[in-house]
Design an enzyme around this catalytic site. Structure first.
Site, short mmCIF file in Angstrom:
data_model
loop_
_atom_site.label_atom_id
_atom_site.label_comp_id
_atom_site.label_asym_id
_atom_site.label_seq_id
_atom_site.Cartn_x
_atom_site.Cartn_y
_atom_site.Cartn_z
CE LYS A 62 45.43 17.84 85.19
NZ LYS A 62 45.38 15.98 86.05
CG ASP A 70 40.62 13.00 87.52
OD1 ASP A 70 40.62 13.61 88.34
OD2 ASP A 70 40.25 11.61 86.99
CB SER A 71 39.36 16.79 91.54
OG SER A 71 39.14 17.86 89.99
CD GLU A 107 47.85 15.95 93.40
OE1 GLU A 107 47.32 15.79 92.33
OE2 GLU A 107 46.14 15.42 94.08
CG ASP A 132 41.96 15.47 84.94
OD1 ASP A 132 43.22 15.43 84.42
OD2 ASP A 132 42.00 16.16 86.39
CD GLU A 179 45.44 11.69 87.16
OE1 GLU A 179 46.06 9.96 87.72
OE2 GLU A 179 44.44 11.99 88.36
O1 KIV Z 1 41.97 16.29 88.47
C1 KIV Z 1 41.93 17.31 89.24
O2 KIV Z 1 41.45 18.53 89.85
C2 KIV Z 1 43.79 17.41 88.93
C3 KIV Z 1 44.30 18.46 89.78
C4 KIV Z 1 44.34 18.17 91.59
C5 KIV Z 1 45.76 19.02 89.84
O3 KIV Z 1 43.87 16.56 89.03
#
Ligand code: KIV
Length: 281
Positions: free
Chosen positions: A123, A54-55, A192, A93, A125
């Protein structure tokens, strides 16, 4: 649909391969990708895991943080990445709040990432607050990667993008969360921005692989945001990033050449008329 049209099922990396790699001491290389072209290039390079992070909210969409990213946006980008991948494991994500409005909502969102967009895992968080969701997704056949330490979706709660688990109490809490995620069925955990000693302890404690970002050299694998690693995003680059290329500068220089040549009339080149008066093909 048609998300897996280039996937090579024989050579595909699977979640179980990552656990085997940890056992055999093979390091896992993970990068982020957000579109078809980037996914294809990184897959060709032999990257094991492509994370549709989600970056993308920051490096692709230009937001200050990852919070505005929606499930629809994740589905859209994950589908593009899946279409470009032949070998790498595609992990998507779960965006902000998609795990916190109830287990059915989380299962529906993760289901869309797998069914509509071709992700092979999601993924999530967080620690104890997402254990039930983790367990239910795994029961539903959706592999889950955890994410502990600096969890960017909690940026306001954490008071900024700061290193985590610096005190003994916080480190102990992180290690407990990591063990709980493993028990809930997670197949790997991103760590992280935490001290490398804590990352080492987590890596030794767990049977599942740890993937570090700003967590030192002792994790079972490493991940970077591709736009940071290749010099494409310069708004904010964390100190731990190694820049492997300067593609942003190269792209700007190439675009400057193009602009100049268009303005000068050098591109496209003027072709001579043939003697018959027609133009050659
Ligand atoms: O969103 C993302 O790119 C991430 C990485 C920094 C692990 O969660």
């Amino acid at each position: 649909m048609g998300n897996t049209r280039v996937r090579d099922f024989e050579r595909s990396v699977r979640t179980t391969d990552l656990i085997r790699m940890k056992r055999q001491g093979e390091r896992i290389a993970m990068l982020t990708a957000y579109d078809f072209t980037m996914a294809r290039l990184l897959d060709r390079a032999g990257v094991d895991v492509l994370l549709v992070g989600d970056s993308l909210g920051m490096v692709v969409l230009g937001h200050d943080n990852t919070l505005p990213v929606t499930v629809d946006a994740m589905v859209h980008h994950t589908a593009a990445v899946s279409r470009g991948v032949s070998r790498a494991l595609v992990v998507a994500d779960m965006p902000f709040l998609s795990c916190h409005t109830g287990v059915p909502d989380a299962v529906r969102a993760a289901g869309r990432l797998v069914r509509e967009a071709g992700a092979q895992a999601v993924k999530i968080e967080g620690g104890h607050s997402v254990l039930e969701v983790c367990q239910r997704l795994v029961e539903a056949g959706i592999p889950v990667m955890g994410h502990l330490g600096l969890t960017p979706q909690s940026v306001h709660q954490l008071g900024g993008f700061r290193k985590q688990a610096k005190s003994a109490t916080e480190a102990r809490k992180l290690l407990e969360s990591a063990q709980a995620l493993q028990a809930a069925g997670a197949f790997a955990i991103v760590l992280e921005s935490i001290p490398e000693a804590v990352a080492l302890e987590a890596t030794e404690l767990l049977d599942i692989p740890t993937i570090g970002i700003g967590a030192g050299p002792h994790c079972d694998g490493q991940v970077l945001v591709s736009h940071d690693a290749f010099g494409l995003y310069d708004e904010f680059v964390p100190k731990f990033v190694k820049q492997y290329a300067d593609l942003g500068r190269q792209m700007t220089a190439a675009a400057e050449d193009y602009v100049r040549e268009v303005r000068d009339g050098a591109f496209p080149p003027v072709r001579k008329r043939s003697l018959s008066g027609s133009y050659p093909d």
